[in-house]
Design a protein around this motif. Structure first.
Motif, mmCIF file in Angstrom:
data_model
loop_
_atom_site.group_PDB
_atom_site.id
_atom_site.type_symbol
_atom_site.label_atom_id
_atom_site.label_comp_id
_atom_site.label_asym_id
_atom_site.label_seq_id
_atom_site.Cartn_x
_atom_site.Cartn_y
_atom_site.Cartn_z
ATOM 1 N N CYS A 137 -27.465 -10.777 -18.495
ATOM 2 C CA CYS A 137 -27.256 -11.376 -17.180
ATOM 3 C C CYS A 137 -27.854 -12.777 -17.109
ATOM 4 C CB CYS A 137 -27.871 -10.496 -16.097
ATOM 5 S SG CYS A 137 -27.089 -8.887 -15.932
ATOM 6 N N LEU A 138 -29.021 -12.940 -17.696
ATOM 7 C CA LEU A 138 -29.677 -14.246 -17.696
ATOM 8 C C LEU A 138 -28.906 -15.233 -18.566
ATOM 9 C CD1 LEU A 138 -32.156 -15.635 -16.518
ATOM 10 C CD2 LEU A 138 -33.450 -14.895 -18.528
ATOM 11 N N GLY A 139 -28.442 -14.764 -19.735
ATOM 12 C CA GLY A 139 -27.649 -15.621 -20.610
ATOM 13 C C GLY A 139 -26.376 -16.093 -19.941
ATOM 14 N N ALA A 140 -25.766 -15.222 -19.134
ATOM 15 C CA ALA A 140 -24.539 -15.606 -18.425
ATOM 16 C C ALA A 140 -24.797 -16.766 -17.475
ATOM 17 C CB ALA A 140 -23.997 -14.399 -17.663
ATOM 18 N N GLU A 141 -25.924 -16.709 -16.768
ATOM 19 C CA GLU A 141 -26.233 -17.799 -15.833
ATOM 20 C C GLU A 141 -26.595 -19.081 -16.580
ATOM 21 O OE1 GLU A 141 -25.493 -17.344 -12.670
ATOM 22 O OE2 GLU A 141 -24.892 -15.386 -13.431
ATOM 23 N N TYR A 142 -27.312 -18.947 -17.697
ATOM 24 C CA TYR A 142 -27.650 -20.128 -18.477
ATOM 25 C C TYR A 142 -26.398 -20.751 -19.114
ATOM 26 C CZ TYR A 142 -32.617 -18.841 -18.199
ATOM 27 O OH TYR A 142 -33.890 -18.543 -17.756
ATOM 28 N N ALA A 143 -25.401 -19.929 -19.415
ATOM 29 C CA ALA A 143 -24.169 -20.442 -20.015
ATOM 30 C C ALA A 143 -23.514 -21.461 -19.100
ATOM 31 C CB ALA A 143 -23.201 -19.293 -20.300
ATOM 32 N N LEU A 144 -23.598 -21.219 -17.804
ATOM 33 C CA LEU A 144 -23.021 -22.169 -16.847
ATOM 34 C C LEU A 144 -24.013 -23.260 -16.490
ATOM 35 C CD1 LEU A 144 -20.418 -22.659 -15.227
ATOM 36 C CD2 LEU A 144 -21.457 -21.377 -13.350
ATOM 37 N N GLU A 145 -25.263 -22.885 -16.355
ATOM 38 C CA GLU A 145 -26.298 -23.823 -15.931
ATOM 39 C C GLU A 145 -26.618 -24.864 -16.996
ATOM 40 O OE1 GLU A 145 -31.047 -23.277 -15.266
ATOM 41 O OE2 GLU A 145 -29.761 -21.936 -14.114
ATOM 42 N N ILE A 146 -26.675 -24.435 -18.264
ATOM 43 C CA ILE A 146 -27.071 -25.338 -19.346
ATOM 44 C C ILE A 146 -25.873 -25.773 -20.193
ATOM 45 C CG2 ILE A 146 -28.524 -25.579 -21.400
ATOM 46 C CD1 ILE A 146 -30.415 -23.510 -20.163
ATOM 47 N N ARG A 147 -25.073 -24.805 -20.611
ATOM 48 C CA ARG A 147 -23.932 -25.126 -21.465
ATOM 49 C C ARG A 147 -22.709 -25.614 -20.678
ATOM 50 N NH1 ARG A 147 -23.395 -22.282 -26.379
ATOM 51 N NH2 ARG A 147 -21.303 -23.176 -26.363
ATOM 52 N N GLU A 148 -22.678 -25.337 -19.392
ATOM 53 C CA GLU A 148 -21.526 -25.674 -18.536
ATOM 54 C C GLU A 148 -20.243 -25.091 -19.121
ATOM 55 O OE1 GLU A 148 -21.425 -29.867 -17.896
ATOM 56 O OE2 GLU A 148 -23.340 -29.896 -16.836
ATOM 57 N N ASP A 149 -20.336 -23.810 -19.491
ATOM 58 C CA ASP A 149 -19.225 -23.115 -20.137
ATOM 59 C C ASP A 149 -18.870 -21.875 -19.303
ATOM 60 O OD1 ASP A 149 -17.492 -21.693 -21.775
ATOM 61 O OD2 ASP A 149 -18.579 -22.187 -23.626
ATOM 62 N N PRO A 150 -17.937 -22.005 -18.356
ATOM 63 C CA PRO A 150 -17.584 -20.856 -17.513
ATOM 64 C C PRO A 150 -16.959 -19.707 -18.298
ATOM 65 C CG PRO A 150 -16.074 -22.697 -17.132
ATOM 66 C CD PRO A 150 -17.196 -23.218 -17.979
ATOM 67 N N GLY A 151 -16.260 -20.015 -19.387
ATOM 68 C CA GLY A 151 -15.665 -18.955 -20.197
ATOM 69 C C GLY A 151 -16.728 -18.073 -20.833
ATOM 70 N N LEU A 152 -17.766 -18.693 -21.385
ATOM 71 C CA LEU A 152 -18.865 -17.944 -21.982
ATOM 72 C C LEU A 152 -19.591 -17.133 -20.915
ATOM 73 C CD1 LEU A 152 -20.715 -17.248 -24.358
ATOM 74 C CD2 LEU A 152 -21.958 -19.394 -23.938
ATOM 75 N N ARG A 153 -19.765 -17.724 -19.756
ATOM 76 C CA ARG A 153 -20.421 -17.005 -18.668
ATOM 77 C C ARG A 153 -19.628 -15.754 -18.290
ATOM 78 N NH1 ARG A 153 -20.297 -16.756 -12.883
ATOM 79 N NH2 ARG A 153 -22.409 -16.428 -12.016
ATOM 80 N N ASN A 154 -18.324 -15.885 -18.184
ATOM 81 C CA ASN A 154 -17.492 -14.737 -17.818
ATOM 82 C C ASN A 154 -17.567 -13.635 -18.866
ATOM 83 O OD1 ASN A 154 -16.679 -15.954 -15.444
ATOM 84 N ND2 ASN A 154 -14.800 -16.809 -16.332
ATOM 85 N N ASN A 155 -17.599 -14.021 -20.143
ATOM 86 C CA ASN A 155 -17.684 -13.031 -21.216
ATOM 87 C C ASN A 155 -19.010 -12.273 -21.177
ATOM 88 O OD1 ASN A 155 -15.139 -13.645 -22.203
ATOM 89 N ND2 ASN A 155 -15.911 -15.135 -23.700
ATOM 90 N N LEU A 156 -20.088 -12.998 -20.950
ATOM 91 C CA LEU A 156 -21.396 -12.353 -20.905
ATOM 92 C C LEU A 156 -21.524 -11.448 -19.671
ATOM 93 C CD1 LEU A 156 -23.684 -15.294 -22.053
ATOM 94 C CD2 LEU A 156 -23.273 -13.158 -23.278
#
Length: 212
Positions: A137-156
């Motif tokens: 769950c934390l990785g999903a939020e960091y994916a958008l917050e840091i990586r700016e990758d909504p696709g990765l966030r959705n997968n996580l």
């Protein structure tokens, strides 16, 4: 096992550099700490995790309580929310039905008072299944917050909560909830009360149904 370890596990899942400490989070910024707190609060509020429950005696206050109550107690500090139940002894299985809450106090007619409530234990006290859930769950939020990758966030998030049709109760969340449920003792229906047998053995003065 601490807060920084969980944060770094989540950062590693999305290919980001680890932070050194809470005081020096580095390029990731202090926002990673705020996000950790927000995600943890959300997860703890969505399910009554067994490892977060505590059962303790409440501190009795010396002041005379108002409204005809005979005793008042201090609500437990560090609780996530109001206690789930109050008891008049450490061995009782029947929650009290008559009490009153006022700010950080509870008024009753009981000479002692115990409560079951939730806290937020440190990561060292989390079971492995909850650490994995928190990491996803934390990785999903960091994916958008840091990586700016909504696709990765959705997968996580899908790994954490399952497909959208599961309404947040699938994936690792369901695995964690199922494993956590196995650690809970069996609950007695109606808190151990049975109207038929209670009538045979005499009524309970604390039971609101006594006037029926």
């Amino acid at each position: 096992m601490d807060r920084v370890t969980i944060i770094n596990r989540a950062l590693a899942r999305i290919g980001c550099n680890a932070i050194q400490s809470e005081a020096e989070p580095g390029p990731a910024g202090v926002e990673v700490l705020s996000t950790y707190d927000a995600v943890l609060e959300d997860l703890l509020s969505k399910y009554p995790w067994h490892f977060t429950k505590r059962f303790e005696a409440l501190s009795k206050l010396t002041e005379t309580p108002p409204l005809g109550w005979t005793a008042q107690y201090l609500l437990p500090p560090g609780r996530l929310a109001l206690p789930r139940a109050y008891y008049d002894s450490a061995t009782s299985t029947k929650p009290l039905l008559r009490f009153q809450i006022s700010e950080n106090k509870v008024f009753t007619s009981s000479t002692v008072l115990f409560a079951e409530f939730q806290i937020s234990p440190p990561p060292a006290q989390w079971p492995g299944y909850f650490r994995e859930l928190m990491t996803l769950c934390l990785g999903a939020e960091y994916a958008l917050e840091i990586r700016e990758d909504p696709g990765l966030r959705n997968n996580l998030r899908r790994d954490a909560y399952g497909p959208p049709e599961y309404q947040g109760e699938g994936g690792q969340f369901k695995i964690a909830a199922d494993l956590d449920a196995q650690a809970m003792p069996s609950q007695q229906p109606a808190g151990g009360r049975n109207p038929l047998t209670d009538m045979r053995s005499g009524y309970d003065a604390e039971d609101a149904r006594c006037g029926w």
